[in-house]
Design a protein around this motif. Structure first.
Motif: not given
Length: 220
Positions: A148, A150, A206-209, A211-212, A215
């Motif tokens: 998380r 990164n 982490r940006k993807s975490v 964002k998820e 969402k």
């Protein structure tokens, strides 16, 4: 924020939150710690701390443990799960400690990992918490947070441990791995995760975490 800055932020934040790091598993010496850590596999520290007093009342030394049968050990430790494997491991390693080490827990990673039912993580916990040898045991909390934050790829715990040892100063490993566990339980759990509360992930995650998370929260 650079990776070095992220590491410094993590260290400073955790030190402020958790200046003291008591060992989560109740024990009185290296042997009882070894047994408690072995029992904690796929269980919780809270559950293990409920069971170990019952076990250690009967057997808190290798000599006392081998006087019990595998079935007797299994019956006591059944609530922590995986009792058939764990009971055999406890019985066999207690015999080995008596025969090979005069009843003492060996102070080396290699010797510990040769014992039945003792893997690298268990050996690392014992080396760090019983003997003060620098180690970075990776449990589910540390594996999750290193991803998380990164700071690791999340591929597997072996890679996570390598990354943690590479990024964090060696003299901080023993305290830091406990601090991360405490933080994971309180601020960044796997279930019921609240990013508003998890300020370290909000700051360096982490940006993807993130964002998820957003969402799932919004349903979009």
């Amino acid at each position: 924020m650079t990776k070095a800055e992220k590491v410094e932020f993590v260290i400073n934040s955790l030190e402020e939150l958790y200046p003291k790091t008591p060992i989560p598993l109740d024990h009185t010496d290296p042997y009882t710690l070894l047994i408690a850590v072995l029992l904690s596999a796929q269980s919780t520290d809270a559950k293990v701390n409920q069971i170990t007093p019952l076990l250690f009342e009967r057997a808190s030394t290798p000599w006392q443990m081998v006087r019990l049968s595998v079935d007797e050990i299994r019956e006591i430790i059944k609530p922590v799960g995986l009792s058939p494997m764990k009971s055999k491991g406890i019985y066999k390693l207690s015999h080995i400690l008596i025969d090979k080490y005069n009843g003492k827990v060996p102070e080396s990673f290699e010797a510990l990992e040769e014992l039945p039912a003792v893997g690298h993580k268990t050996a690392s916990v014992v080396m760090s918490q019983a003997f003060g040898v620098p180690a970075f045991p990776v449990d589910t909390h540390i594996h999750r947070l290193m991803y998380r934050w990164n700071l690791s790829s999340g591929k597997n715990v072996v890679q996570t441990e390598k990354d943690a040892k590479r990024l964090f100063p060696k003299e901080k490993w023993n305290k830091l791995h406990l601090q991360i566990i405490y933080y994971g339980r309180e601020y960044s759990p796997a279930r019921g995760w609240d990013l508003e509360k998890d300020f370290i992930t909000r700051e360096i995650g982490r940006k993807s975490v993130i964002k998820e998370y957003e969402k799932k929260k919004t349903g979009k």
